[in-house]
Design a protein around this motif. Structure first.
Motif, short mmCIF file in Angstrom:
data_model
loop_
_atom_site.label_atom_id
_atom_site.label_comp_id
_atom_site.label_asym_id
_atom_site.label_seq_id
_atom_site.Cartn_x
_atom_site.Cartn_y
_atom_site.Cartn_z
N THR A 66 22.83 -5.81 6.73
CA THR A 66 22.78 -6.27 7.13
C THR A 66 21.30 -6.54 8.45
N ALA A 67 20.62 -5.79 8.90
CA ALA A 67 19.58 -4.81 10.01
C ALA A 67 18.72 -5.69 9.47
N GLY A 73 23.06 -9.26 4.23
CA GLY A 73 22.43 -8.75 3.41
C GLY A 73 23.17 -8.72 1.65
N GLU A 74 22.51 -8.74 0.43
CA GLU A 74 23.72 -8.88 -0.63
C GLU A 74 22.67 -7.86 -1.26
N THR A 75 24.52 -7.80 -2.03
CA THR A 75 23.66 -6.66 -3.10
C THR A 75 24.60 -7.40 -4.36
N VAL A 76 23.46 -7.39 -5.92
CA VAL A 76 23.59 -7.87 -6.94
C VAL A 76 24.07 -7.20 -8.13
N VAL A 77 24.89 -7.77 -9.08
CA VAL A 77 25.35 -7.22 -9.95
C VAL A 77 24.65 -8.15 -10.88
N ASN A 78 23.97 -7.52 -12.08
CA ASN A 78 23.88 -8.54 -13.51
C ASN A 78 23.77 -7.28 -14.60
N VAL A 79 23.25 -7.90 -15.62
CA VAL A 79 22.67 -6.94 -16.53
C VAL A 79 22.35 -5.70 -16.33
N GLU A 80 21.17 -5.90 -15.37
CA GLU A 80 20.64 -4.61 -15.19
C GLU A 80 21.13 -3.56 -14.73
N ASN A 81 22.44 -3.54 -14.00
CA ASN A 81 23.43 -2.09 -13.28
C ASN A 81 24.67 -2.50 -13.93
N LEU A 82 24.80 -3.62 -14.74
CA LEU A 82 26.58 -3.77 -15.67
C LEU A 82 25.89 -4.36 -16.95
N PRO A 83 25.29 -3.29 -17.84
CA PRO A 83 25.43 -3.88 -19.08
C PRO A 83 26.27 -4.88 -19.84
N SER A 93 27.14 -11.56 -7.25
CA SER A 93 26.38 -11.04 -5.83
C SER A 93 27.52 -10.91 -4.92
N ARG A 94 27.09 -10.22 -3.59
CA ARG A 94 28.09 -9.82 -2.41
C ARG A 94 26.97 -10.58 -0.88
N LEU A 95 27.53 -11.24 -0.55
CA LEU A 95 26.63 -11.58 0.71
C LEU A 95 27.36 -10.87 1.90
N ASP A 96 26.87 -10.15 2.45
CA ASP A 96 27.30 -9.64 3.54
C ASP A 96 27.05 -10.22 4.81
#
Length: 122
Positions: A66-67, A73-83, A93-96
């Protein structure tokens, strides 16, 4: 006449429910990254080659950095990293948000956004 309208309504609902269900071949369609990406997305992996790791991802459990200017800060989970999310039309997505952080106004065209707010003591 009073009985005909409910019967027509029930028949219409049954026909609509059968016509809107997807074929069983779409129960799961794990993305095959070795095949080329096309207009319909990724091709399906052969079910014999599907592993449990195709349906597991640990990215949402890790806080993101978050700097930055907005202190988010955002962490995204989609088909690219979870087939295993292929053909489901789902991404997570996770938003901090740090203390004093703001989320700029924005829109998501043709998508639906749901929120689950979790508070953590600092």
């Amino acid at each position: 006449m009073k009985i005909i309208i409910p019967i027509i309504f029930i028949i219409f609902c049954l026909l609509f429910s059968f016509s809107s269900s997807q074929p069983s071949m779409f129960d799961f369609c794990v993305a095959d990254f070795s095949a080329p990406y096309g207009p319909a997305g990724y091709s399906c992996k052969n079910p014999a080659n599907v592993t449990p790791n195709d349906f597991y991802g640990s990215g949402l459990g890790v806080p993101s950095n978050t700097a930055n200017t907005f202190k988010i800060g955002e962490t995204v989970v989609n088909v690219e990293n979870l087939p295993g999310l292929n053909s489901l039309g789902v991404s997570l997505s996770r938003l901090d948000v740090a203390v004093g952080g703001v989320v700029p106004l924005h829109t998501h065209i043709l998508t639906l956004q749901k929120f689950l707010w979790c508070y953590k003591a600092l």
